[in-house]
Design a protein around this motif. Structure first.
Motif, PDB file in Angstrom:
ATOM      1  N   ILE A  82      -0.323  37.891  -8.853  1.00 36.75           N
ATOM      2  CA  ILE A  82       0.845  38.340  -8.097  1.00 36.75           C
ATOM      3  C   ILE A  82       1.624  39.437  -8.829  1.00 36.75           C
ATOM      4  O   ILE A  82       1.960  40.470  -8.232  1.00 36.75           O
ATOM      5  N   PRO A  83       1.962  39.277 -10.133  1.00 32.64           N
ATOM      6  CA  PRO A  83       2.705  40.360 -10.808  1.00 32.64           C
ATOM      7  C   PRO A  83       1.963  41.693 -10.816  1.00 32.64           C
ATOM      8  O   PRO A  83       2.587  42.756 -10.676  1.00 32.64           O
ATOM      9  N   PHE A  84       0.639  41.645 -10.969  1.00 35.79           N
ATOM     10  CA  PHE A  84      -0.126  42.902 -10.945  1.00 35.79           C
ATOM     11  C   PHE A  84      -0.010  43.595  -9.590  1.00 35.79           C
ATOM     12  O   PHE A  84       0.236  44.805  -9.515  1.00 35.79           O
ATOM     13  N   TRP A  85      -0.183  42.833  -8.515  1.00 36.00           N
ATOM     14  CA  TRP A  85      -0.119  43.454  -7.192  1.00 36.00           C
ATOM     15  C   TRP A  85       1.301  43.911  -6.853  1.00 36.00           C
ATOM     16  O   TRP A  85       1.472  44.888  -6.113  1.00 36.00           O
ATOM     17  N   GLN A  86       2.326  43.221  -7.378  1.00 38.44           N
ATOM     18  CA  GLN A  86       3.695  43.684  -7.184  1.00 38.44           C
ATOM     19  C   GLN A  86       3.895  45.037  -7.866  1.00 38.44           C
ATOM     20  O   GLN A  86       4.530  45.943  -7.318  1.00 38.44           O
ATOM     21  N   PRO A 137       1.544  41.132   3.362  1.00 39.24           N
ATOM     22  CA  PRO A 137       2.077  41.042   4.732  1.00 39.24           C
ATOM     23  C   PRO A 137       3.537  40.607   4.766  1.00 39.24           C
ATOM     24  O   PRO A 137       4.332  41.124   5.555  1.00 39.24           O
ATOM     25  N   TRP A 138       3.908  39.656   3.904  1.00 42.31           N
ATOM     26  CA  TRP A 138       5.299  39.189   3.885  1.00 42.31           C
ATOM     27  C   TRP A 138       6.225  40.218   3.240  1.00 42.31           C
ATOM     28  O   TRP A 138       7.434  40.233   3.528  1.00 42.31           O
ATOM     29  N   SER A 139       5.695  41.069   2.388  1.00 40.86           N
ATOM     30  CA  SER A 139       6.499  42.142   1.811  1.00 40.86           C
ATOM     31  C   SER A 139       6.687  43.293   2.800  1.00 40.86           C
ATOM     32  O   SER A 139       7.702  44.008   2.751  1.00 40.86           O
ATOM     33  N   MET A 140       5.733  43.478   3.707  1.00 42.31           N
ATOM     34  CA  MET A 140       5.831  44.541   4.712  1.00 42.31           C
ATOM     35  C   MET A 140       6.698  44.141   5.903  1.00 42.31           C
ATOM     36  O   MET A 140       7.248  45.011   6.583  1.00 42.31           O
ATOM     37  N   ALA A 160       8.474  38.794  -4.061  1.00 38.90           N
ATOM     38  CA  ALA A 160       7.421  38.616  -5.069  1.00 38.90           C
ATOM     39  C   ALA A 160       7.576  37.269  -5.779  1.00 38.90           C
ATOM     40  O   ALA A 160       6.590  36.567  -6.014  1.00 38.90           O
ATOM     41  N   TYR A 161       8.817  36.903  -6.110  1.00 44.42           N
ATOM     42  CA  TYR A 161       9.051  35.584  -6.700  1.00 44.42           C
ATOM     43  C   TYR A 161       8.594  34.485  -5.744  1.00 44.42           C
ATOM     44  O   TYR A 161       7.953  33.507  -6.151  1.00 44.42           O
ATOM     45  N   ARG A 162       8.949  34.655  -4.480  1.00 45.13           N
ATOM     46  CA  ARG A 162       8.575  33.641  -3.493  1.00 45.13           C
ATOM     47  C   ARG A 162       7.063  33.526  -3.367  1.00 45.13           C
ATOM     48  O   ARG A 162       6.519  32.414  -3.336  1.00 45.13           O
ATOM     49  N   MET A 163       6.375  34.654  -3.291  1.00 48.29           N
ATOM     50  CA  MET A 163       4.932  34.610  -3.130  1.00 48.29           C
ATOM     51  C   MET A 163       4.241  34.062  -4.369  1.00 48.29           C
ATOM     52  O   MET A 163       3.251  33.338  -4.272  1.00 48.29           O
ATOM     53  N   GLY A 164       4.790  34.406  -5.550  1.00 47.13           N
ATOM     54  CA  GLY A 164       4.236  33.809  -6.758  1.00 47.13           C
ATOM     55  C   GLY A 164       4.379  32.300  -6.768  1.00 47.13           C
ATOM     56  O   GLY A 164       3.455  31.565  -7.135  1.00 47.13           O
ATOM     57  N   MET A 165       5.542  31.815  -6.314  1.00 41.69           N
ATOM     58  CA  MET A 165       5.760  30.372  -6.253  1.00 41.69           C
ATOM     59  C   MET A 165       4.902  29.729  -5.162  1.00 41.69           C
ATOM     60  O   MET A 165       4.424  28.600  -5.323  1.00 41.69           O
ATOM     61  N   GLU A 166       4.680  30.442  -4.057  1.00 45.43           N
ATOM     62  CA  GLU A 166       3.864  29.883  -2.986  1.00 45.43           C
ATOM     63  C   GLU A 166       2.398  29.785  -3.411  1.00 45.43           C
ATOM     64  O   GLU A 166       1.710  28.823  -3.049  1.00 45.43           O
ATOM     65  N   VAL A 167       1.931  30.786  -4.147  1.00 43.36           N
ATOM     66  CA  VAL A 167       0.562  30.681  -4.661  1.00 43.36           C
ATOM     67  C   VAL A 167       0.467  29.527  -5.652  1.00 43.36           C
ATOM     68  O   VAL A 167      -0.506  28.764  -5.658  1.00 43.36           O
ATOM     69  N   PHE A 168       1.502  29.391  -6.488  1.00 47.84           N
ATOM     70  CA  PHE A 168       1.534  28.247  -7.411  1.00 47.84           C
ATOM     71  C   PHE A 168       1.566  26.938  -6.635  1.00 47.84           C
ATOM     72  O   PHE A 168       0.966  25.931  -7.049  1.00 47.84           O
ATOM     73  N   SER A 169       2.250  26.922  -5.484  1.00 45.24           N
ATOM     74  CA  SER A 169       2.310  25.697  -4.676  1.00 45.24           C
ATOM     75  C   SER A 169       0.959  25.375  -4.040  1.00 45.24           C
ATOM     76  O   SER A 169       0.635  24.207  -3.818  1.00 45.24           O
ATOM     77  N   THR A 170       0.155  26.412  -3.747  1.00 49.94           N
ATOM     78  CA  THR A 170      -1.202  26.129  -3.277  1.00 49.94           C
ATOM     79  C   THR A 170      -2.002  25.462  -4.381  1.00 49.94           C
ATOM     80  O   THR A 170      -2.849  24.606  -4.132  1.00 49.94           O
ATOM     81  N   LEU A 171      -1.712  25.884  -5.615  1.00 57.33           N
ATOM     82  CA  LEU A 171      -2.337  25.246  -6.771  1.00 57.33           C
ATOM     83  C   LEU A 171      -1.918  23.777  -6.858  1.00 57.33           C
ATOM     84  O   LEU A 171      -2.738  22.897  -7.123  1.00 57.33           O
ATOM     85  N   LEU A 172      -0.633  23.518  -6.616  1.00 57.72           N
ATOM     86  CA  LEU A 172      -0.152  22.139  -6.614  1.00 57.72           C
ATOM     87  C   LEU A 172      -0.819  21.325  -5.509  1.00 57.72           C
ATOM     88  O   LEU A 172      -1.350  20.241  -5.740  1.00 57.72           O
ATOM     89  N   GLY A 173      -0.773  21.872  -4.278  1.00 55.14           N
ATOM     90  CA  GLY A 173      -1.298  21.121  -3.145  1.00 55.14           C
ATOM     91  C   GLY A 173      -2.785  20.858  -3.236  1.00 55.14           C
ATOM     92  O   GLY A 173      -3.239  19.712  -3.251  1.00 55.14           O
TER      93      GLY A 173
END
Length: 515
Positions: free
Chosen positions: A340-344, A398-401, A180-193
């Motif tokens: 992300i936190p809500f879906w976690q 998908p990455w959590s499953m 969940a931490y990783r996915m939150g950071m990856e979504v934030f990284s899409t924001l960066l990119g």
């Protein structure tokens, strides 16, 4: 299968039967989990892949067509052949990682460290523009080589990085939390990119469109000069954006390297694979829960990436929002990051399959409405917020499953060790393949619809093609993905049973090592 309320009773039964030693059960709750620092350092390592991938997904197509001014067929071939090259490199790199020995600094981290400088260099070179006098064939080969080599470097980075999920240490709950931490950071990284690149280049794309409109009312020489000047400024903006993102890529990689250490487990000893590639491939592909998860992930990823790749074009040429699409992208990604936190919490409360199905279905009404509402920025804001909530599910679920599927394989095949990198490499490949297929479908559709780079006005067939690619096509793919996720065999009861079996096996290994 074990009901969720009988875990302690089952542990007591296993203890009485000798599967678990008494003192191990006593100390089970005292086992330290993953620290917050390690979770954050691991999550930061996911920034380069998503940051560069989303910048490419949102902007490479419009860069090749409007800035480099390539033919749609050539642009489509570059992206599709680059992803086809990934079809070879992803499983191959995954197998090479599995075959590599464990060294002083680990088995996976050296791959990450060695691939980083080459990946940064290729990323920056990919956004540079050759001279207009360069032959079209040479331009085609240049961008094909840079794009393909960058994908290879990113594979050498991301396959071992994603495999690190299985070697962070801690419990199944810790692993889900780290994901969940990783996915939150990856979504934030899409924001960066997408955000950084969008804010840098979006202004210049607007100037190009304005110059194009003004050219109908000015003298030919003046309009030509204005268009050329805007084009050169746009090209410089793309180079500057690539340097900024390349610097973030480098910094994130260094944080990962120095902040995370690999932790072998009872069923994951971080050794070398002894089986040949064909045997490993048969075992991985033959695991039914894994192939089902791959298919669901493929269809969902394909739907989102078709929408992502065509979104800038749709806003610019069909929705009348040429100067505002970068703001819509930012709003969508901020919403996804905050969701992300809500879906976690939701997946922990109602289960992963329910969360995946409901979350993916959330974007369907938004896609339908997007094609019906034109020239309304406020309406688009509401719709991209819905899309952002759904996008968070695609990043997280998908990455959590996947780790649960790998655990299921290891429990059913206890003699097969060190195949984690191969599992993750195919997962990465299908995600990249979906991206290449998505861009290939959209650019070829535009080619057959009669799109020509530099045109100020487009015929109705181009607008209709954009509308079809924004709603009917991705909705059909999403419905298939939802059905596949609903039929996935690993539910919450099976996860609890696997956790019990993994703990029992781990205690047996510890007891054997003490004896």
């Amino acid at each position: 299968m074990l009901p969720g309320g009988h875990e302690d009773a089952e542990l007591h039964r296993l203890t009485q039967e000798g599967a678990l030693p008494q003192r191990s059960v006593v100390h089970r709750e005292e086992k330290p989990g993953l620290t917050l620092c390690r979770k954050v350092c691991y999550a930061v390592g996911g920034i380069p892949y998503q940051m560069t991938g989303n910048a490419i997904g949102f902007f490479l197509q419009i860069f090749l067509l409007d800035v480099v001014q390539m033919e749609p067929l050539h642009a489509s071939l570059i992206i599709f052949l680059g992803r086809a090259w990934d079809a070879v490199t992803d499983p191959a790199i995954g197998f090479l990682v599995s075959k590599s020995p464990r060294r002083k600094y680990g088995k996976l981290v050296p791959w990450i460290a060695c691939s980083m400088p080459f990946g940064v260099l290729c990323y920056c070179m990919m956004w540079s523009t050759l001279s207009d006098a360069t032959p079209a064939s040479l331009k085609f080969l240049w961008y094909l080589f840079m794009y393909s080599f960058f994908q290879t470097c990113m594979t050498c980075y991301h396959v071992p990085y994603s495999s690190l999920t299985m070697f962070l240490g801690g419990t199944q709950r810790d692993r889900d939390s780290a994901t969940a931490y990783r996915m939150g950071m990856e979504v934030f990284s899409t924001l960066l990119g997408s955000g950084i690149q969008g804010q840098i280049v979006g202004h210049y794309h607007t100037r190009m469109m304005n110059s194009c409109y003004v050219s109908n009312e000015t003298l030919p020489n003046t309009s030509t000069y204005s268009l050329t000047d805007s084009l050169e400024n746009t090209r410089r903006a793309y180079i500057f954006a690539s340097l900024v993102l390349g610097s973030i890529y480098c910094l994130s990689c260094l944080i990962l390297i120095f902040g995370v250490r690999e932790q072998p487990g009872p069923l994951s000893p971080l050794g070398k694979v002894e089986l040949p590639f064909a045997s490993c491939l048969r075992m991985v592909v033959g695991h039914k829960p894994y192939t089902q998860l791959l298919c669901g992930f493929l269809f969902a990823s394909l739907a989102f990436q078709i929408t992502q790749g065509i979104f800038a074009f749709f806003c610019t040429h069909a929705a009348g929002l040429a100067g505002k699409f970068q703001h819509l992208v930012l709003i969508m990604l901020v919403t996804a990051s905050l969701s992300i936190p809500f879906w976690q919490w939701f997946l922990g409360r109602f289960g992963k399959k329910t969360a995946a199905s409901l979350g993916l279905a959330l974007i369907i009404p938004a896609l339908v409405a997007v094609t019906q509402v034109m020239h309304s920025f406020l309406a688009f804001i509401f719709l991209v917020i819905m899309a952002g909530c759904s996008m968070a599910v695609l990043y997280l679920l998908p990455w959590s499953m996947l780790p649960d599927t790998v655990d299921d394989f290891m429990l059913r095949n206890p003699s097969c060790f060190n195949l984690e990198a191969l599992f993750y490499s195919f997962y990465v490949f299908f995600n990249k393949f979906a991206g290449g297929l998505a861009v290939g479908i959209s650019t070829l559709s535009l080619h057959f619809a009669g799109y020509h780079a530099g045109d100020c006005k487009y015929n109705p067939s181009v607008i209709l093609t954009l509308q079809l690619l924004m709603a009917p096509v991705p909705i059909s793919l999403l419905l298939i993905a939802i059905v596949i996720f609903c039929l996935h065999p690993i539910n919450e009861e099976r996860r609890k049973q696997m956790r019990m079996e993994m703990e029992a096996m781990g205690h047996q290994v510890q007891r054997g090592s003490r004896e």
